[in-house]
Design an enzyme around this catalytic site. Structure first.
Site, PDB file in Angstrom:
ATOM      1  N   THR A  82       2.566   1.651   5.980  1.00  0.00           N
ATOM      2  CA  THR A  82       1.993   2.846   5.388  1.00  0.00           C
ATOM      3  C   THR A  82       1.499   3.722   6.528  1.00  0.00           C
ATOM      4  OG1 THR A  82      -0.045   3.653   4.323  1.00  0.00           O
ATOM      5  CG2 THR A  82      -0.027   1.371   4.995  1.00  0.00           C
ATOM      6  N   ASN A  83       1.636   5.033   6.379  1.00  0.00           N
ATOM      7  CA  ASN A  83       1.127   5.944   7.406  1.00  0.00           C
ATOM      8  C   ASN A  83      -0.393   5.993   7.416  1.00  0.00           C
ATOM      9  OD1 ASN A  83       3.434   7.869   8.704  1.00  0.00           O
ATOM     10  ND2 ASN A  83       4.022   7.274   6.641  1.00  0.00           N
ATOM     11  N   THR A  84      -0.986   6.132   6.224  1.00  0.00           N
ATOM     12  CA  THR A  84      -2.430   6.359   6.137  1.00  0.00           C
ATOM     13  C   THR A  84      -3.234   5.257   6.805  1.00  0.00           C
ATOM     14  OG1 THR A  84      -2.222   7.654   4.099  1.00  0.00           O
ATOM     15  CG2 THR A  84      -4.361   6.656   4.540  1.00  0.00           C
ATOM     16  N   GLN A 136     -10.417   3.775   0.142  1.00  0.00           N
ATOM     17  CA  GLN A 136     -10.031   5.107   0.611  1.00  0.00           C
ATOM     18  C   GLN A 136     -10.820   6.182  -0.138  1.00  0.00           C
ATOM     19  OE1 GLN A 136      -5.822   5.072  -0.198  1.00  0.00           O
ATOM     20  NE2 GLN A 136      -5.284   4.188   1.793  1.00  0.00           N
ATOM     21  N   CYS A 150       4.328  10.037   4.567  1.00  0.00           N
ATOM     22  CA  CYS A 150       3.849   9.002   3.650  1.00  0.00           C
ATOM     23  C   CYS A 150       5.064   8.169   3.303  1.00  0.00           C
ATOM     24  CB  CYS A 150       3.223   9.621   2.397  1.00  0.00           C
ATOM     25  SG  CYS A 150       2.863   8.412   1.111  1.00  0.00           S
ATOM     26  N   THR A 151       4.953   6.876   3.334  1.00  0.00           N
ATOM     27  CA  THR A 151       6.133   6.028   3.186  1.00  0.00           C
ATOM     28  C   THR A 151       6.755   6.104   1.795  1.00  0.00           C
ATOM     29  OG1 THR A 151       4.672   4.122   2.766  1.00  0.00           O
ATOM     30  CG2 THR A 151       5.504   4.418   5.014  1.00  0.00           C
ATOM     31  N   GLU A 152       6.037   6.677   0.821  1.00  0.00           N
ATOM     32  CA  GLU A 152       6.607   6.843  -0.520  1.00  0.00           C
ATOM     33  C   GLU A 152       7.420   8.133  -0.683  1.00  0.00           C
ATOM     34  OE1 GLU A 152       3.640   3.764  -0.950  1.00  0.00           O
ATOM     35  OE2 GLU A 152       3.377   5.810  -0.219  1.00  0.00           O
ATOM     36  N   MET A 154       0.840  -1.213   0.000  1.00  0.00           N
ATOM     37  CA  MET A 154       0.000   0.000   0.000  1.00  0.00           C
ATOM     38  C   MET A 154       0.874   1.262   0.000  1.00  0.00           C
ATOM     39  SD  MET A 154      -2.800  -1.346   2.799  1.00  0.00           S
ATOM     40  CE  MET A 154      -1.527  -1.765   4.000  1.00  0.00           C
TER      41      MET A 154
END
Length: 230
Positions: free
Chosen positions: A83-85, A52, A197-199, A10
Site C-alpha cells: 500500500t502507498n499510504t 488512519q 494508491c494500489t487500488e 490494506m
C-alpha cells in the site's frame, strides 16, 4: 531466490493483485513451474483504517512493525508494504525489523525519471496526497515535484478509494470522475499520472487516458522481483 515478506490486507483487493503479479513476473523470468517465494501478513483493514481516520499513526506504526518482525522471524529477507499510504512508517518498519523495506516511492521515481516526466499528477488517498512522507521523498531524494489536486478533487479521489475500490466496487461513474480529473490537470500542463494508491489500478487503465500512467502496484512488484532474483 529470496523470500519476500508482504504486509498486506490494506486493502486485500490490491494485495491479491500483488500476489498475482509477483508470481506471474517470477514465472516470466524463470519459466516453467517457478513462482515467488512469499510470506504474507494480511491485516484486518477495518482496524488499520480506524487508526488512519483517528490520526493514530503511532498505533498503526506499532502494528506494521510487529508484522514486519513476525515476517522476519518466519524467514522473510525484505519487506514489501502493499500500500502507498502505509509507507508513512516505512523507516520505522525497516528499523524495527532490521530488513530492507522496498519503498514504493523509489520504484515510482525511477519510472518517472525513465519517462522524463516533469510535472506528474499524484492521485492517491488524502493522506498520501496531502502529507509529506510520499511526495516529500520524491522531492528530497529524487528531485521530483508532483502536482496535487485541489481539495475538492482530492476528496473525490479519496472517497472513491475507501467507499468503493477497497470494497471491491468498480463503477463506470467513478472511472469517469477520475478521467475528468486527469483531463483537467492535463490541460494545466501535467504530463503523467501517478496512480499513487494500489487500488486505483483496478479502476483506471492506460487505455482510459492519453497521459502516461504510472501504476505503483506494478512498479513496486517489479522492484520486488528484481530483489528476489538478484
Amino acid at each position: 531466490m529470496k523470500t519476500l515478506g508482504l504486509i498486506g490486507g490494506m486493502s486485500w483487493e490490491s494485495t491479491q493483485v500483488y500476489y498475482k503479479l509477483l508470481n506471474e513476473m517470477i514465472r516470466s523470468e524463470r519459466g516453467g513451474l517457478h513462482s515467488a517465494s512469499l510470506l504474507l501478513h494480511s491485516f484486518d483493514f477495518a482496524e488499520i483504517e480506524a487508526y488512519q481516520a483517528q490520526g493514530d499513526w503511532r498505533a498503526a506504526t506499532t502494528a506494521l512493525c510487529e508484522a514486519a518482525v513476525g515476517l522476519k522471524k518466519a524467514g522473510a529477507e525484505c519487506i514489501v508494504i502493499c500500500t502507498n499510504t502505509m509507507h508513512k512508517m516505512a523507516l520505522e518498519v525497516e528499523k524495527a525489523s532490521g530488513l530492507p523495506v522496498l519503498h514504493i516511492a523509489d520504484a515510482t521515481a525511477r519510472a518517472i525519471q525513465k519517462k522524463a516526466l516533469k510535472k506528474p499528477l499524484l492521485l492517491a488517498t488524502d493522506y498520501t496526497m496531502k502529507q509529506d512522507f510520499y511526495k516529500g521523498r520524491l522531492r528530497d531524494l529524487h528531485q521530483i515535484h508532483v502536482v496535487i489536486p485541489n481539495d475538492d478533487d482530492c476528496q473525490k479521489v479519496h472517497d472513491i478509494i475507501y467507499e468503493e475500490l477497497c470494497q471491491g466496487i468498480v463503477s463506470q461513474q467513478s472511472k469517469e470522475t477520475y478521467i475528468d480529473i486527469i483531463k483537467s490537470y492535463q490541460q494545466q500542463g501535467c504530463d503523467g499520472v501517478i496512480l499513487g494508491c494500489t487500488e486505483i489500478g483496478l479502476l483506471i487503465h492506460p487505455s482510459d487516458v492519453t497521459l502516461p500512467l504510472l501504476n505503483t502496484t506494478i512498479l513496486h512488484c517489479r522492484e520486488a522481483v528484481q530483489f528476489a532474483l538478484n
